[in-house]
Design an enzyme around this catalytic site. Structure first.
Site, PDB file in Angstrom:
ATOM      1  N   CYS A 110       0.833  -1.212   0.000  1.00  0.00           N
ATOM      2  CA  CYS A 110       0.000   0.000   0.000  1.00  0.00           C
ATOM      3  C   CYS A 110       0.867   1.261   0.000  1.00  0.00           C
ATOM      4  CB  CYS A 110      -0.937   0.001   1.205  1.00  0.00           C
ATOM      5  SG  CYS A 110      -2.017   1.442   1.257  1.00  0.00           S
ATOM      6  N   CYS A 139      -0.608   4.146   2.127  1.00  0.00           N
ATOM      7  CA  CYS A 139      -0.437   3.954   3.572  1.00  0.00           C
ATOM      8  C   CYS A 139       1.020   4.195   3.983  1.00  0.00           C
ATOM      9  CB  CYS A 139      -0.797   2.533   3.986  1.00  0.00           C
ATOM     10  SG  CYS A 139      -2.221   1.823   3.155  1.00  0.00           S
ATOM     11  N   ASP A 140       1.968   3.648   3.227  1.00  0.00           N
ATOM     12  CA  ASP A 140       3.363   3.587   3.703  1.00  0.00           C
ATOM     13  C   ASP A 140       4.353   4.458   2.932  1.00  0.00           C
ATOM     14  OD1 ASP A 140       2.484   1.704   5.549  1.00  0.00           O
ATOM     15  OD2 ASP A 140       2.838   0.027   4.179  1.00  0.00           O
TER      16      ASP A 140
END
Ligand code: FAD
Ligand code: NAP
Length: 316
Positions: free
Chosen positions: A134, A137-138
């Site tokens: 992701c 997300c990261d």
């Protein structure tokens, strides 16, 4: 007894929720183990949902969908469904992760799909410690740093472009010479200065320590390449989430193909009366938000007369 149980709250499940409730079913619950919205909420950008122009994230797109459904009476249970049983009287039992269960006259399965693991050494051990699926997300953890992206489909290339705005350099590692992503996305990759392609290449091993990833070794036509990057993003396709349809003996309650995708007809009916499937979980799914939403609507408009018929026959 529920009129309809919807399993999964992505674009397919939410649209099924909207159409069943607005179409007159009084007692419909959508079971979603996380926040509603589905996998697109992890996407940095969506530019092919009809009528939506401008740069928006998957999260932006999905934000209003649950509220719209709730206005028509859709109930949302934030719980994981473990198993769906088909009972002798034609109804279904939904077994929930909290140990309780609920019965329903009909079920729409909309559990979608989950990113696959690529299968190289160290991937599982370092997952969440530098290996990710992701970028939204990261990606920020690697601001100003170099990262590797594995894969050559739409997800890999789109997310590589997204990461190129945060990271100093993005290496796309792909096992072939040509990409399966859309031409427009390939062009964006080619036009991005800080993306470097490593083609005909397969990851051998990601390595690191308790602080996280230190690098990835890649088999290339020129020999083993050691890329010293702190972040590795794998986007190598999706597996369908069909566990809820499995019986104790590992077979499925309805017909599925060799990939485990649920076989449906054009009404999203499965081989079991009263059981419908919509979105990424079904055979030949184009794996698009608009298609998943369309499936949800198709399943719902067919569930409504099914439930009416069952209720009428039970009253007689
Ligand atoms: P999902 O979106 O997968 O939703 C399924 C839901 O079911 C999830 O919320 C999950 O938590 C829930 N669930 C699963 N199992 C259970 C259970 N046992 N109990 C309870 N809940 C459960 N498509 C596009 O059209 N355009 C794009 O630009 C695009 N970009 C993408 C970018 C990325 C990074 C990814 C990963 C996908 C992208 N897609 C895009 C594809 C799109 O997201 C999917 O096709 C779509 O979300 C499928 O919808 P769905 O409702 O079938 O399943
Ligand atoms: P995908 O299209 O299946 O692509 C997976 C990529 O990973 C392929 O390039 C594949 O290589 C490679 N790969 C597979 N296994 C591998 C392994 N073990 N090691 C190394 N590489 C491996 O998956 P996706 O990109 O996640 O897309 C899934 C679906 O969602 C597609 O239908 C896609 O069109 C859709 N989607 C659409 C959009 C959009 O419309 N904008 C965005 C994202 C996703 P090969 O090419 O050699 O097979």
């Amino acid at each position: 007894m529920l009129d309809c149980a919807i399993i999964g709250g992505g674009p397919a499940g939410l649209t099924a929720g909207l159409y069943t409730t607005r179409g007159g079913l009084a007692n419909v619950t959508m079971f979603e183990k996380g926040m509603p919205g589905g996998q697109i909420t992890g996407s940095s950008e969506i530019e092919n949902y009809p009528g939506v122009t401008g740069e928006i994230t998957g999260m932006d797109l999905m934000m209003p969908w649950p509220e719209q459904c709730q206005r028509f009476g859709l109930k949302h249970a934030m719980v994981e469904v473990m198993k769906v049983d088909h009972n002798d009287d034609g109804s279904f039992t939904i077994h929930k992760g909290d140990g309780t269960s609920e019965d329903a006259l009909s079920v729409i399965i909309a559990t979608g799909s989950t990113p696959k693991r690529a299968g190289f050494k160290g991937e599982d051990e370092l997952f969440g410690k530098g290996v990710s699926t992701c970028a939204t997300c990261d990606g920020f953890f690697y601001k100003g740093k170099e990262v590797a992206v594995i894969g050559g489909g739409d997800t890999a290339l789109e997310e590589a472009v997204y990461l190129s705005n945060i990271c100093s350099k993005v290496y796309i590692v792909h096992r072939r010479e040509t990409f399966r992503a859309a031409p427009n996305t390939i062009k964006r990759v080619m036009d991005t200065e800080n993306i470097e392609l490593i083609l005909n290449a397969t990851p051998e091993e990601v390595y690191g320590d308790k602080m996280g990833v230190n690098g990835i070794k890649i088999n290339t036509p020129e020999g083993l390449l050691d890329l010293q990057v702190p972040g590795v993003f794998t986007f190598v396709g999706m597996n369908v989430n069909n566990d809820v349809l499995k019986k104790e003996d590992g077979t499925f309650i309805c017909d599925v193909n060799e990939a485990g995708e649920v076989i449906v007809n054009l009404r999203m009916r499965t081989s079991v009366p009263g059981l419908y499937a919509a979105g990424d979980i079904r055979i030949d799914a184009p794996k698009q938000v608009v298609a998943a939403a369309g499936d949800g609507a198709v399943a719902a408009v067919n569930v409504i007369p099914y439930v009416d018929e069952v209720k009428n026959s039970r009253e007689k």
